[in-house]
Scaffold this active site. Structure first.
Site, PDB file in Angstrom:
ATOM      1  N   GLU A 151     -50.273  70.977  69.993  1.00  0.00           N
ATOM      2  CA  GLU A 151     -50.050  72.288  71.037  1.00  0.00           C
ATOM      3  C   GLU A 151     -49.210  71.830  72.012  1.00  0.00           C
ATOM      4  OE1 GLU A 151     -53.767  73.247  73.112  1.00  0.00           O
ATOM      5  OE2 GLU A 151     -54.277  74.554  71.488  1.00  0.00           O
ATOM      6  N   GLU A 306     -57.366  75.705  65.167  1.00  0.00           N
ATOM      7  CA  GLU A 306     -58.446  75.340  65.791  1.00  0.00           C
ATOM      8  C   GLU A 306     -58.894  76.689  66.381  1.00  0.00           C
ATOM      9  OE1 GLU A 306     -57.658  73.041  69.340  1.00  0.00           O
ATOM     10  OE2 GLU A 306     -56.463  71.643  68.107  1.00  0.00           O
ATOM     11  N   LYS A 355     -66.521  66.952  76.572  1.00  0.00           N
ATOM     12  CA  LYS A 355     -67.837  66.449  75.969  1.00  0.00           C
ATOM     13  C   LYS A 355     -68.785  67.800  76.145  1.00  0.00           C
ATOM     14  CE  LYS A 355     -69.444  64.657  80.460  1.00  0.00           C
ATOM     15  NZ  LYS A 355     -68.001  64.656  81.210  1.00  0.00           N
TER      16      LYS A 355
HETATM   17  C1  GLA Z   1     -56.456  72.674  72.386  1.00  0.00           C
HETATM   18  C2  GLA Z   1     -56.363  70.979  71.660  1.00  0.00           C
HETATM   19  C3  GLA Z   1     -57.619  70.451  71.320  1.00  0.00           C
HETATM   20  C4  GLA Z   1     -58.867  70.669  72.365  1.00  0.00           C
HETATM   21  C5  GLA Z   1     -59.170  72.227  72.269  1.00  0.00           C
HETATM   22  C6  GLA Z   1     -60.136  72.584  73.171  1.00  0.00           C
HETATM   23  O1  GLA Z   1     -56.659  73.502  71.371  1.00  0.00           O
HETATM   24  O2  GLA Z   1     -55.458  71.270  70.773  1.00  0.00           O
HETATM   25  O3  GLA Z   1     -57.256  68.967  71.350  1.00  0.00           O
HETATM   26  O4  GLA Z   1     -58.619  70.201  73.545  1.00  0.00           O
HETATM   27  O5  GLA Z   1     -57.645  72.590  73.079  1.00  0.00           O
HETATM   28  O6  GLA Z   1     -60.374  73.828  73.129  1.00  0.00           O
END
Ligand code: GLA
Length: 645
Positions: A151, A306, A355
């Site tokens: 990201e 994701e 968490k």
């Molecule tokens: C982003 C990150 C992940 C995680 C998610 C949580 O997409 O890439 O590592 O932190 O957010 O929503």
């Protein structure tokens, strides 16, 4: 059925962080992955400090065992290069690599992405680590694709340190050739900013007043490019060792900070992280726009890398996904061209800032509702395997240009700060989506001749690229205003589009908050213009107020111009759709209809049962039932109809 990787069918899985768990837990992980039908895991995203606890002291043993275990259980690895968070020993040895804000504050270690995008140390070290990862795992049978960084621009989009300033100057010299070139491009005669050497130029740090908008625009371009250089450096390292393996980095849906057209061209697979808010009943519309962008970036299938099984952990209030919503949202991504559904993350963390973020396997284990939803989705994806590799086509394109976006939303110097590109895009996308009309996003320079209708909701900067398009064209307000250096066109807007549109803008007429301006075709808020005809005819006049009787919406030949931001563009849209001969799929409000190749997805985003007249006959892949005529779709349920020709 050609997938994105060598893994057959649709990809299913999530981020897997085994280093957060004792090894005894790993055996249960892979057993449950196999039970759920997981076939891909993203590993090692934030593992640098565990893979290299001291400079050059690698500890690959644990990751070797993870990779072996995954492979033994039929799970492929989307293997990260582990560079997303530099380890403490590196940061302490080179504190200058931590990013600095526009106010000069150097950010501390203790979160993630703690690096200056222009740091030569960081760049050298990520290339070294990516090379070490590639050499270690080049022949590992689990390795299916590379996940570079993570990201980009999530936490660190820009840095204002002296190293960034040096990098920015090099970038500016390449762009403008000479300091005179920069002076001309930035219009430095204004406010006494004439430079006599590049060494005097700095990033747009916090200054006493508004900063030169041309400087800010170049800064936005530079920041996107500087991060892309990091991606490219890692990619080159990987290519040297594993030339045949595809690379990706996970995008963040429609994002202001990075020019995804440029970025997508640099990767093999487009992937996205999508987190629509479960508490927002219309979030499926905004996310559909993002998914259509992902499909359009390479005009090919992409990957939802994701998403969240239920709640996230980073909103003010993190609403969970009620029963069925995770499945529905997952199917939605497939409808819009994803070749899989992946999540953050596999096993819910027991410590750290995430968490309370949901996971495929919740804290409560296999007894939970969440786990049952994971199992259900896994089974569904198995039934949908044949859609992998199929592609959706569209007759309508929405033009999206990052330069324009950056120029439009420059701080402090615009007629109105309320004109936001996403609002403009959505004002068109929303009714198109409701009509079941497929939409591509397109950069202005792409060959648009295949589309029946092209809508440019806003092209503040540029505009000349649209002149060669010969189909039905709609241009939104505040377009053709400035050139590539943010300098206003001689004679005013719409600049290069003046002749095509047959109008001239005399004056911007931004509408103060809470006020509205009526037109013959609906009410505008936020924005209007004082327009003069120069060859066009008037489709709608402004009614009432200071603009009363002036043209609001115009047409010349095939080109329609809207000088205002209508609250509801439906009357204009329906008319141009009819002119262009574009038809949608009729469905009740809240039901989404999307075609992907031979498959028709019908997704009920409402909480009530919906009656739908199917446009054709076929078999629902999810239930293996033949269907035709009128059907009932349960709340938050979906069908994937394989249409018989
Ligand atoms: C982003 C990150 C992940 C995680 C998610 C949580 O997409 O890439 O590592 O932190 O957010 O929503």
């Amino acid at each position: 059925m050609v997938g994105l990787t060598r893994v057959p069918g649709l990809l299913f899985g999530g981020d897997y962080n085994p280093e957060q768990w004792p090894e005894e837990v790993w055996a249960e992980d892979v057993r449950l992955m196999a039970e759920a039908g997981v076939n891909m895991a993203t590993v090692a995203v934030f593992s640098w400090s565990r893979l290299e606890p001291g400079q050059g002291e690698y500890d690959f043993g644990w990751l070797d065992r993870v990779m072996d275990l995954l492979h033994a259980h039929g799970v492929a690895a989307d293997l990260a290069t582990a560079t997303a968070t530099p380890p403490p020993w590196l940061v302490r040895a080179h504190p200058e690599m931590l990013p600095v804000t526009a106010d000069g504050v150097r950010l501390e270690f203790g979160s993630r992405q703690g690096y200056c995008p222009s740091s030569p140390v960081y760049k050298r070290e990520i290339v070294r680590l990516a090379t070490a990862m590639a050499e270690r795992y080049r022949d590992h049978p689990a390795l299916a694709m590379w996940h570079i960084g993570n990201e980009y621009a999530d936490h660190t989009l820009e840095c204002f340190c002296p190293e960034s300033a040096r990098h920015f100057r090099t970038w500016l010299e390449a762009r403008h050739g000479s300091i005179d070139g920069l002076n001309a491009a930035w219009g430095t005669s204004c406010w006494g900013q004439h430079y006599t050497g590049f060494d005097q130029v700095e990033p747009p740090r916090t200054a006493p007043g508004p900063v030169n908008p041309a400087q800010v625009l170049d800064w936005r371009r530079f920041c996107s490019d500087a991060l892309l250089e990091l991606f490219e450096a890692e990619k080159a390292a990987l290519r040297r060792v594993t030339p045949e393996l595809k690379v990706t980095t996970n995008f963040m849906s429609i994002l202001h900070g990075l020019d995804y057209w440029k970025w997508a061209a640099a990767e093999d697979i487009v992937s996205d992280d999508a987190y629509p808010d479960p508490a927002d009943p219309s979030s499926h519309v905004g996310i559909a726009l993002s998914y259509d962008l992902m499909r359009s970036l390479k005009q090919a299938p992409w990957l939802l890398l994701e998403s969240s099984p239920s709640a996230v952990s980073w909103r003010e209030v993190n609403a969970p996904k009620p029963p069925g919503m995770m499945r529905l949202h997952s199917l939605q991504a497939l409808a819009h061209g994803s070749d899989g559904v992946m999540f953050f993350q596999w096993r819910q963390a027991r410590y750290g800032p995430e968490k309370f973020h949901s996971a495929m396997l919740p804290h409560g284990g296999t007894e939970t509702r969440g786990w049952q939803e994971t199992l259900r989705l896994g089974a569904d994806l198995g039934r949908l395997a044949e859609i992998a590799g199929t592609h959706a086509t569209a007759e309508v394109a929405l033009v999206l240009d990052w330069d324009s976006w950056w120029g439009l939303e420059a701080p402090e110097s615009m007629p109105s700060n309320r004109l936001r590109l996403k609002d403009l895009l959505l004002s068109w996308y929303r009714p198109l989506h409701a009509r079941g009309i497929a939409v591509d996003l397109a950069p202005p320079g792409r060959d648009l001749s295949g589309y029946k209708l092209v809508i440019a909701p806003n092209l503040y900067l540029g505009g000349e690229e649209l002149l060669s398009y010969e189909g039905e064209l709609v241009v939104g307000p505040f377009s053709g205003v400035v050139d590539v250096n943010d300098q206003v066109r001689d004679g005013g807007a719409p600049g290069p589009l003046r002749e095509l549109l047959g109008v001239r803008v005399d004056e911007w007429w931004p509408l103060p908050d809470g006020t509205a301006q009526k037109t013959d075709l609906g009410t505008a808020s936020t924005w209007a213009e004082w327009l003069r005809l120069d060859g066009a005819e008037t489709l709608a006049h402004y009614r009432g107020g200071d603009l009363d009787g002036l043209p609001a919406i115009t047409r010349k030949g095939r080109a329609t111009y809207l000088s205002c931001l209508l609250d509801d563009v439906t009357p204009v849209l329906d008319e141009v759709l009819a002119r262009a001969g574009v038809e949608g799929i009729e469905v009740p409000a809240g039901v989404e209809a999307v075609r992907r190749g031979d498959y028709l997805f019908l997704l009920n985003h409402t909480t009530t049962q919906q009656r739908i007249a199917l446009p054709g006959a076929g078999a629902d892949l999810l239930t293996q039932t033949a269907m035709s005529g009128e059907i009932q779709l349960a709340p938050r349920d979906a069908i994937v109809l394989k249409e018989t020709r």
